[in-house]
Design a protein around this motif. Sequence first.
Motif: not given
Length: 633
Positions: A5, A9, A30
């Motif tokens: 994640q 991001a 995200s």
Amino acid sequence: MQAEQLEIAGFIANYAPFDSLEEAAINALSKQIEVAYYRAGSDILHYAEAIHDLYIVRSGAVETYRRNGELYNRLDMGGIFGQMGLLMNRRVRFPVKAIEDTLVYCIPADLFFDYCDRYETFSDFFESEDNASLRRAVSEQSDNNDLTTVKVKSLLVRDVITVSGETSILQAAKIMTEEHVSSLLVVEAQNKTDPEDGSQGETDGLAGIITDRDLRIRVLATGLDLQTPVAEIMSTDLITLDDEAYVFEAMLTMLRHNVHHLPILKHNTIVGVLVLSDIVRHESQSSILFVRSIFIQPDVEALVHLSQQLPGVFVRMVKEDANSQMIGSAMAVIGRSFKQRLLELAEEKLGPPPIPYCFMALGSMARDEQLIYTDQDNALILHDSYDPKLHGDYFEALANFVCDGLAACGYTYCDGGIMASNAQWRLPLNAWKEQFGRWIEEANPQALLNSSIFFDLDAVWGETKWTKELLRLITDRTKKHPRFLISLARNALNRTPPLGFFKSFVLEQDGQHKKTINLKRRGTAPLTDVIRVHALAVGSRSINSFARLDDIEASNILPEGKVSDLRDALEYLSMIRIKNQANQIEQEQPVSNNVQPDELTSFERRNLKEAFQVINTAQSFLKFRYHAKSPLK
């Protein structure tokens, strides 16, 4: 967050519109993104099927298509697709195929709509397709400009003061003093027919104007009898404006004609007089004051000293949010004013000209699209009685005086020698007509190169009507020689916009401007070339590119909306170029037309690509319209 994640991001934060979101919003997004993989050649979306996600290309490349199978777009890393389908009943509008092994991030539709509701800049990005973003950027820029929104009627604060032509000069002077005005309009009774009932009547028609300057020069300096009627000293060749005109139009009209009083009309009825001081009070435009200063400089050295203030004038106009048309026109007027003052000084030094002549501006100055630090393109038209033995030395000296003076003031010599100081470009009027005729009939590479410079011409000084004769000849001859138009269209394809296969920027690869884009050579110049071809095709005698676009639009030769696209692209590219030059001046860097994409915001880069794509499309249409790729017969 997990490592995957964090990676997502970090990736999306580099691309619009996600780069406009706060860090917390990006992190939240995200966490809900899914990842999908498609092999090269596989279909990702089919037309009209239900769509459930917004897609971001993480790696690889895809192509999107129109319903008829025509290629619409190519996208690589950071590219987004699927938004049109989501916004239109969640059905796919543009089918998508992977052309390389491709990894995509998928944002669920509900989350996409939630972010559109919560974040305005995020929503604005997806609001519309095609060139809407570019148009919005241009519109917002225009909306912020006071000079383009304020009309001259709002500056009219005095009642109209008129007199008849029989009024004596003495009486007129008394009225001006009592009314505290610097001018009087002279009117005369005119017969008028009522358009509704056909009845006849009389109304006051505008016959002329007298100003305090007229009283000083035409009366006091000559000792004229004060009982002389004002009709004998009034100026009759009046420059007027409609009351719906904008302040910047009034400003440019005053600059162009070097007048300080403009009668304002509404439905052909006098409603006031706009005075230079009105505009100065309203905006304190330094460009006006700068032009006035040019005309009072006593010699070349003083002009050179004054020219050092020009960068400051340019930067000030940019900071005041003037648009490209205003800046281009103002800088052209300033350039013309330097030429006019130099010609005055030359005639003072050399004596009156032995025969009439016209000093021409060419290229960007003639088009009113000049920026700062440009080279000089100019030429001389001489009366047909020109005899080299009798007049050659005078006009050679005059041309050298002006061109050398311009160079000293910052207008560099033309590398191609297109200057009046070159004997090749000092010709009698009939010789110019023959020259233009040959260029159109021969249409060889040199003729086409000359056409791109000499076909944009305007008078600066002297017998200004001669340039109108040349413009008339150009449009008339072009219509009779379609082969020339085809050649000109082909020539307009030589300079292409700097977009690569995936619509990424193609940067300069060597030289001092490595890793930059030349916005003139790859942007405004090819766009101007395209506009010139269409303008000649429709018989337009306008010189300014925006005015030419108006003529093209009226002719309906382009598909609906394409003229607006060209207008927006020209304005946007010009403003990016102008702002870049202003920044370079402020940072005391050499001024150039080159911009580094990395120094632009993601919003600016996106709109820049849209503007370049407009040129790309316009050049493709040029090939179709004028058969520019077909062999010449």
